[in-house]
Design a protein around this motif. Structure first.
Motif, mmCIF file in Angstrom:
data_model
loop_
_atom_site.group_PDB
_atom_site.id
_atom_site.type_symbol
_atom_site.label_atom_id
_atom_site.label_comp_id
_atom_site.label_asym_id
_atom_site.label_seq_id
_atom_site.Cartn_x
_atom_site.Cartn_y
_atom_site.Cartn_z
ATOM 1 N N ASN A 28 0.810 -1.216 0.000
ATOM 2 C CA ASN A 28 0.000 0.000 0.000
ATOM 3 C C ASN A 28 0.850 1.275 0.000
ATOM 4 O O ASN A 28 0.383 2.342 0.360
ATOM 5 C CB ASN A 28 -0.952 0.018 1.204
ATOM 6 N N ASP A 29 2.102 1.138 -0.397
ATOM 7 C CA ASP A 29 2.990 2.295 -0.502
ATOM 8 C C ASP A 29 3.738 2.240 -1.831
ATOM 9 O O ASP A 29 4.942 2.443 -1.893
ATOM 10 C CB ASP A 29 3.987 2.320 0.663
ATOM 11 N N LEU A 53 7.526 7.782 -19.514
ATOM 12 C CA LEU A 53 6.522 7.726 -18.462
ATOM 13 C C LEU A 53 7.239 7.701 -17.117
ATOM 14 O O LEU A 53 8.015 6.782 -16.822
ATOM 15 C CB LEU A 53 5.653 6.477 -18.614
ATOM 16 N N TYR A 54 6.989 8.731 -16.312
ATOM 17 C CA TYR A 54 7.566 8.818 -14.971
ATOM 18 C C TYR A 54 6.564 8.257 -13.963
ATOM 19 O O TYR A 54 5.351 8.486 -14.084
ATOM 20 C CB TYR A 54 7.919 10.261 -14.633
ATOM 21 N N MET A 55 7.087 7.550 -12.960
ATOM 22 C CA MET A 55 6.250 6.874 -11.972
ATOM 23 C C MET A 55 6.761 7.211 -10.580
ATOM 24 O O MET A 55 7.940 6.975 -10.272
ATOM 25 C CB MET A 55 6.297 5.355 -12.196
ATOM 26 N N ALA A 56 5.887 7.755 -9.741
ATOM 27 C CA ALA A 56 6.272 8.161 -8.390
ATOM 28 C C ALA A 56 5.942 7.060 -7.396
ATOM 29 O O ALA A 56 4.784 6.633 -7.291
ATOM 30 C CB ALA A 56 5.561 9.451 -8.009
ATOM 31 N N LEU A 57 6.958 6.611 -6.678
ATOM 32 C CA LEU A 57 6.803 5.591 -5.634
ATOM 33 C C LEU A 57 6.714 6.280 -4.285
ATOM 34 O O LEU A 57 7.521 7.145 -3.964
ATOM 35 C CB LEU A 57 8.002 4.643 -5.660
ATOM 36 N N GLU A 58 5.745 5.854 -3.463
ATOM 37 C CA GLU A 58 5.572 6.474 -2.146
ATOM 38 C C GLU A 58 6.806 6.314 -1.264
ATOM 39 O O GLU A 58 7.284 7.275 -0.672
ATOM 40 C CB GLU A 58 4.360 5.875 -1.434
ATOM 41 N N LYS A 59 7.301 5.091 -1.134
ATOM 42 C CA LYS A 59 8.482 4.901 -0.298
ATOM 43 C C LYS A 59 9.202 3.617 -0.677
ATOM 44 O O LYS A 59 8.585 2.660 -1.171
ATOM 45 C CB LYS A 59 8.126 4.880 1.184
ATOM 46 N N ASP A 60 10.532 3.615 -0.429
ATOM 47 C CA ASP A 60 11.341 2.419 -0.606
ATOM 48 C C ASP A 60 11.739 1.864 0.764
ATOM 49 O O ASP A 60 11.217 2.303 1.801
ATOM 50 C CB ASP A 60 12.551 2.708 -1.487
ATOM 51 N N MET A 61 12.684 0.953 0.786
ATOM 52 C CA MET A 61 13.074 0.322 2.053
ATOM 53 C C MET A 61 13.767 1.292 3.001
ATOM 54 O O MET A 61 13.828 1.047 4.214
ATOM 55 C CB MET A 61 13.976 -0.885 1.782
ATOM 56 N N ALA A 62 14.279 2.394 2.455
ATOM 57 C CA ALA A 62 14.889 3.428 3.296
ATOM 58 C C ALA A 62 13.881 4.519 3.641
ATOM 59 O O ALA A 62 14.264 5.582 4.136
ATOM 60 C CB ALA A 62 16.103 4.027 2.594
ATOM 61 N N VAL A 63 12.595 4.269 3.351
ATOM 62 C CA VAL A 63 11.488 5.199 3.617
ATOM 63 C C VAL A 63 11.717 6.526 2.869
ATOM 64 O O VAL A 63 11.448 7.607 3.392
ATOM 65 C CB VAL A 63 11.291 5.449 5.127
ATOM 66 N N PRO A 85 10.905 8.635 -0.849
ATOM 67 C CA PRO A 85 10.141 8.647 -2.096
ATOM 68 C C PRO A 85 11.088 8.499 -3.282
ATOM 69 O O PRO A 85 12.240 8.935 -3.225
ATOM 70 C CB PRO A 85 9.464 10.016 -2.087
ATOM 71 N N ARG A 86 10.608 7.889 -4.359
ATOM 72 C CA ARG A 86 11.448 7.649 -5.536
ATOM 73 C C ARG A 86 10.642 7.970 -6.785
ATOM 74 O O ARG A 86 9.399 7.890 -6.794
ATOM 75 C CB ARG A 86 11.892 6.182 -5.597
ATOM 76 N N ILE A 87 11.334 8.278 -7.871
ATOM 77 C CA ILE A 87 10.702 8.435 -9.180
ATOM 78 C C ILE A 87 11.423 7.530 -10.167
ATOM 79 O O ILE A 87 12.645 7.627 -10.343
ATOM 80 C CB ILE A 87 10.714 9.893 -9.664
ATOM 81 N N HIS A 123 7.290 10.682 3.869
ATOM 82 C CA HIS A 123 7.118 11.853 3.018
ATOM 83 C C HIS A 123 6.827 11.399 1.584
ATOM 84 O O HIS A 123 7.600 11.671 0.666
ATOM 85 C CB HIS A 123 8.366 12.734 3.065
ATOM 86 N N PRO A 124 5.710 10.701 1.386
ATOM 87 C CA PRO A 124 5.456 10.102 0.076
ATOM 88 C C PRO A 124 5.073 11.131 -0.982
ATOM 89 O O PRO A 124 4.588 12.219 -0.684
ATOM 90 C CB PRO A 124 4.281 9.164 0.348
ATOM 91 N N ILE A 125 5.307 10.741 -2.241
ATOM 92 C CA ILE A 125 4.753 11.457 -3.389
ATOM 93 C C ILE A 125 3.458 10.752 -3.765
ATOM 94 O O ILE A 125 3.450 9.546 -4.005
ATOM 95 C CB ILE A 125 5.723 11.442 -4.586
ATOM 96 N N ASN A 126 2.358 11.503 -3.835
ATOM 97 C CA ASN A 126 1.051 10.887 -4.099
ATOM 98 C C ASN A 126 0.402 11.339 -5.393
ATOM 99 O O ASN A 126 -0.720 10.925 -5.705
ATOM 100 C CB ASN A 126 0.109 11.157 -2.929
ATOM 101 N N ALA A 127 1.076 12.204 -6.154
ATOM 102 C CA ALA A 127 0.564 12.605 -7.460
ATOM 103 C C ALA A 127 1.716 13.215 -8.230
ATOM 104 O O ALA A 127 2.657 13.763 -7.642
ATOM 105 C CB ALA A 127 -0.588 13.599 -7.327
#
Length: 365
Positions: free
Chosen positions: A186-187, A200-210, A212-214, A247-251
């Protein structure tokens, strides 16, 4: 020009730019309403896209049943639903897919983007499918996702003349294990944006280091002719790094400004911030703090502060950024102050916000 005067002008420009970047920006939102004026109830918008002058929002799986697997056209001039909702269903060509059961039932859809070369075609993406089960053969085929057990899936939607949306393509995403994305159902991917060259760019809410990633991939001519994994790559943009908290990216949205490749605009939901990300990596990410206001009226002021907003869809139209929120069911009623808005918050009704884009935010040295 006098050197003292020149220095003074440069100092003024720097101070003005810093002030614009640092100030709290007030953003006002209107309740999204049906054509009869009633407020939309619990659509859980999780994506926004500009299409032929309208804004399109897509609902996630936590919406009430009548809003699920739907895209909702909105008139930005008055925040009214511009026409009946567009239902989403499977085409015959994908009904034998490993992902058909999940996508055809009640998928958790996140983000919406229009194909830059064909405005009948849209892409959305799945998130939390942790309660879904793949067949043994499908589970073996898609075991190496580099992320979740049930892989994240890009979905191609094609608009029909009768305003039905058919799912005509499905592609699971594969992350290199070195990216350390982690198994967080769910993240996952919450934002999509097309940049130059059909990237196409894709924003991930969080990785294993908490963090955000693109990530990115190229959607080429043959992209949808396969159901094999799409091997995505880190866009390696200058994103902020955090030592604590989520600190997720959600859009996500693309914006062409000035010379160069342009910018990505990202909504950081938890922080009530807009991030401006330079695709040419010449500027560090600019983080703008947003103060949200909801329309009120009656015995209340015309506008009241809203603390728990949860922006999950953004789109650019006419040099303004339009934003829609995905009411967080645990927190949304905590916004109740004005009795005129009590029912709207209790019904998880979304707001449509507008933020004019300031050219100073996109100036490179």
């Amino acid at each position: 020009m006098n050197r003292t005067l020149l220095f003074g002008l440069l100092l003024f420009f720097y101070a003005s730019t810093t002030l614009v970047a640092a100030q709290q920006l007030e953003v006002k939102g209107q309740w999204i309403r049906h054509s009869d004026g009633t407020v939309m109830a619990d659509p859980q918008p999780s994506g926004l896209a500009l299409w032929q002058g309208k804004l399109l929002s897509v609902s996630d799986r936590s919406a009430i049943e009548s809003q699920r697997l739907r895209v909702h056209p909105i008139d930005p001039d008055n925040a009214r639903l511009a026409e009946p909702q567009w239902p989403i269903s499977l085409s015959e060509q994908v009904k034998d897919s490993c992902f058909a059961d999940y996508v055809g039932d009640n998928p958790d859809l996140e983000a919406l983007v229009v194909d830059p070369d064909d405005h009948r075609v849209f892409i959305t993406v799945t998130e939390d499918a942790s309660k879904s089960v793949l067949s043994d053969d499908c589970a073996r085929r898609y075991a190496e996702s580099g992320s979740t057990d049930f892989p994240t899936v890009l979905i191609r939607l094609e608009l029909q003349p009768d305003r039905q949306l058919l799912v005509t393509g499905l592609r699971p995403l594969q992350f290199d294990p070195g990216y350390r994305v982690g198994n967080f159902p769910n993240d996952g991917i919450e934002g999509l944006a097309f940049g130059p060259g059909r990237t196409l760019y894709m924003a991930l809410e969080k990785d294993m280091a908490v963090q955000p990633r693109i990530f990115k991939t190229t959607v080429g001519e043959r992209f949808w002719q396969s159901e094999n994994f799409v091997a995505v790559e880190d866009a390696e943009l200058l994103l902020p790094q955090f030592v604590s908290g989520n600190h997720p990216i959600n859009a996500l949205e693309y914006y062409a400004a000035g010379e160069g490749s342009g910018f990505l605009l990202a909504a950081a939901r938890n922080d009530d911030q807009l991030w401006i990300v330079d695709l040419d990596k010449r500027l560090p990410t600019r983080m703008l703090d947003l103060d949200f206001m909801a329309e009120a009226g009656g015995e209340c002021p015309d506008w009241e502060p809203i603390e728990f907003t949860a922006i999950e869809g953004i789109a650019v139209k006419d040099n303004s950024l339009w934003m829609v929120n995905d009411p967080w069911k645990v927190n949304y009623p905590k916004n109740i102050r004005c009795q005129a808005n009590r029912q709207h918050y209790q019904n998880m009704s979304p707001l449509l916000f507008e933020l004019p884009l300031n050219p100073i935010w996109f100036q490179r040295p």
